[in-house]
Design a protein around this motif. Structure first.
Motif, short mmCIF file in Angstrom:
data_model
loop_
_atom_site.label_atom_id
_atom_site.label_comp_id
_atom_site.label_asym_id
_atom_site.label_seq_id
_atom_site.Cartn_x
_atom_site.Cartn_y
_atom_site.Cartn_z
N SER A 1 31.86 29.48 0.80
CA SER A 1 31.38 28.54 -0.20
C SER A 1 32.55 27.85 -0.87
N TYR A 2 32.47 26.55 -0.99
CA TYR A 2 33.56 25.79 -1.62
C TYR A 2 33.75 26.19 -3.07
N GLU A 3 32.66 26.29 -3.83
CA GLU A 3 32.76 26.58 -5.26
C GLU A 3 33.37 27.97 -5.51
N PHE A 4 32.94 28.98 -4.75
CA PHE A 4 33.49 30.31 -4.94
C PHE A 4 34.92 30.41 -4.41
N CYS A 5 35.26 29.57 -3.45
CA CYS A 5 36.64 29.49 -2.97
C CYS A 5 37.55 29.03 -4.10
N VAL A 6 37.14 27.97 -4.81
CA VAL A 6 37.93 27.47 -5.93
C VAL A 6 38.02 28.51 -7.04
N SER A 7 36.90 29.15 -7.36
CA SER A 7 36.88 30.17 -8.41
C SER A 7 37.81 31.32 -8.08
N CYS A 8 37.74 31.80 -6.85
CA CYS A 8 38.59 32.92 -6.42
C CYS A 8 40.06 32.52 -6.43
N THR B 1 35.91 19.89 -13.47
CA THR B 1 34.99 20.60 -12.58
C THR B 1 35.00 19.99 -11.19
N THR B 2 34.63 20.83 -10.23
CA THR B 2 34.42 20.33 -8.87
C THR B 2 33.06 19.65 -8.82
N VAL B 3 32.90 18.70 -7.94
CA VAL B 3 31.62 17.98 -7.86
C VAL B 3 31.14 17.85 -6.43
N GLN B 4 31.69 18.64 -5.53
CA GLN B 4 31.30 18.51 -4.13
C GLN B 4 29.90 19.03 -3.87
N GLY B 5 29.57 20.19 -4.45
CA GLY B 5 28.29 20.82 -4.14
C GLY B 5 27.10 20.11 -4.76
N ARG B 6 25.95 20.27 -4.14
CA ARG B 6 24.73 19.66 -4.65
C ARG B 6 24.13 20.47 -5.79
N PHE B 7 24.40 21.78 -5.79
CA PHE B 7 23.75 22.64 -6.77
C PHE B 7 24.72 23.37 -7.70
N PHE B 8 25.92 23.67 -7.22
CA PHE B 8 26.86 24.44 -8.01
C PHE B 8 28.17 23.68 -8.21
N LEU B 9 28.88 24.10 -9.22
CA LEU B 9 30.22 23.57 -9.46
C LEU B 9 31.07 24.66 -10.09
N THR B 10 32.37 24.47 -10.06
CA THR B 10 33.32 25.41 -10.64
C THR B 10 34.16 24.68 -11.68
N ASP B 11 34.32 25.29 -12.87
CA ASP B 11 35.17 24.65 -13.87
C ASP B 11 36.57 25.23 -13.81
N ASP B 12 37.49 24.61 -14.53
CA ASP B 12 38.88 25.04 -14.44
C ASP B 12 39.16 26.34 -15.19
N ASN B 13 38.12 26.93 -15.81
CA ASN B 13 38.24 28.27 -16.38
C ASN B 13 38.00 29.35 -15.33
N GLY B 14 37.46 28.94 -14.17
CA GLY B 14 37.19 29.90 -13.10
C GLY B 14 35.76 30.37 -13.01
N TYR B 15 34.83 29.71 -13.74
CA TYR B 15 33.42 30.10 -13.70
C TYR B 15 32.65 29.18 -12.75
#
Length: 294
Positions: A91-98, A42-56
Motif C-alpha cells: 500500500s502506498y499510504e502505509f509505505c509512506v507512514s512506515c 498529505t499524500t493524495v494518490q489514494g482514492r480512500f486513504f492518505l498519510t500526513d507528515d506526522n506519520g498517521y
C-alpha cells in the motif's frame, strides 16, 4: 436625612478616587492567537486513504479541514502490509507512514538522495493547507529531497524497477522506500530481492510455521527459512530483549516468550547453525516463530 446619607456620599467619593488614580488594566490577553499552528502535508494518490507528515494514515473524510492533519488515532508510523526486510509495502499510504519512522529512515541519509531520475522519484502531489490548494511537483528535476516526507512520498511511488515489461508488478510489495546500499551501508540487497513477495509473520506461542501461514490463507515457504535464520533479520521483527543466541531446534528462527523458564533465556531470539534442522512444521511450547509465508 443628611446624616443618614453621609456614609453613602463618602463611599461614592472613595470609589471615584480609586477609579481616578488606579493603574490602567489592559483588556488584551497576551499571545492570543499567536501560537504556532502545524499544517500537515498529505499524500493524495489514494482514492480512500492518505498519510500526513506526522506519520498517521486516515481516510479523507476524517482529515481536519483546517490543519489537514489526520485525527492522530491508530498506529503512528504504521507498517501494515509491509515487508520490513525489503522495506516494501503493498500500500502506498502505509509505505509512506512506515518510511517516516525515524527508526526506518535516517534523515541525514534520505536528504542526500538524488531525485534526478523518474525511476526513483516520479511525480509527487501534496496538499498544502496554508494556501488551501493542491500542488504537483515533477521530482524528475535535479536536486535532493527537501525533507523526509518528500523522500518517503517520492520513493514509495511506483517506479520502473518494480514492474516487468512495464505492465506487471514483480510482486504485490511494489511500494518501496529502502535506501540503496551506497547510502545505508548495508549489504542486504540480495537478501531483500530473495524475500520479495514473502509475507513474514510472527506466530503465536507454540505454533508451527505451517499453522501460522495457513491461518493467514498462505503456505510456509521452507527454502526461505534460512534467509530469516539470521540475527540481523530476526531483530527487525522481534524485540530480542535477551539478545540473539545460537540454538538447536526445528522451531528456529524464533523468540523465547517472556514467561518461559529462566534456563530457556526468556526474551532471547534464537537461530540455528544447523540449517538442515529448519522446518515449517517445527514448534516449541515456549517460543514464537518467525515464518515466511506466500
Amino acid at each position: 436625612m443628611f446624616k443618614s446619607q453621609h456614609p453613602l456620599i463618602i463611599n461614592l467619593i472613595l470609589q471615584l478616587f480609586i477609579l481616578q488614580f488606579s493603574p490602567p488594566v489592559s483588556a488584551i490577553r497576551k499571545d492570543v492567537s499567536l501560537q504556532h499552528k502545524h499544517y500537515c502535508r498529505t499524500t493524495v494518490q489514494g482514492r480512500f486513504f492518505l498519510t500526513d507528515d506526522n506519520g498517521y494514515v486516515c481516510d479523507a473524510f476524517s482529515v481536519d479541514p483546517l490543519s489537514r492533519c489526520c485525527p492522530g488515532k491508530g498506529d503512528k508510523f504504521s507498517c501494515h502490509g509491509c515487508n520490513l526486510v525489503s522495506q516494501c509495502c503493498n500500500s502506498y499510504e502505509f509505505c509512506v507512514s512506515c518510511c517516516l519512522n525515524p527508526d526506518m529512515t535516517r534523515k541525514e541519509l534520505a536528504l542526500k538522495v538524488k531525485i534526478a531520475k523518474p525511476v526513483t522519484a516520479g511525480k509527487f502531489d501534496f496538499r498544502c493547507s496554508t494556501f488551501s490548494e493542491d500542488f504537483s511537483f515533477d521530482l524528475s528535476l535535479t536536486g535532493n529531497y527537501g525533507s523526509v516526507f518528500d523522500f518517503c512520498a517520492g520513493r514509495c511511488r511506483h517506479n520502473s524497477g518494480s514492474v516487468v515489461h512495464e505492465n506487471a508488478y514483480l510482486s504485490e510489495f511494489h511500494h518501496c522506500f529502502s535506501l540503496s546500499s551506497n547510502f545505508s551501508g548495508s549489504s542486504s540487497t540480495q537478501l531483500e530481492a530473495r524475500l520479495a513477495g514473502i509475507n513474514i509473520i510472527i506466530g503465536r506461542q507454540g505454533e508451527s510455521c505451517d499453522s501460522v501461514c495457513k491461518s493467514n490463507g498462505q503456505s510456509c515457504v521452507p527454502n526461505k527459512l534460512a534467509l530469516l535464520n539470521q540475527c540481523e533479520v530476526i531483530q527487525k521483527y522481534m524485540t530480542c530483549k535477551g539478545a540473539c543466541l545460537s540454538s538447536i531446534g526445528a522451531d528456529q528462527p524464533a523468540e523465547v516468550v517472556d514467561d518461559a523458564p529462566r534456563y530457556l533465556n526468556p526474551g532471547a531470539c534464537l537461530y540455528t547453525k544447523t540449517e538442515s534442522m529448519l522446518s515449517c512444521d517445527g514448534s516449541h511450547s515456549h517460543t514464537r516463530r518467525l515464518c515466511p509465508c506466500a
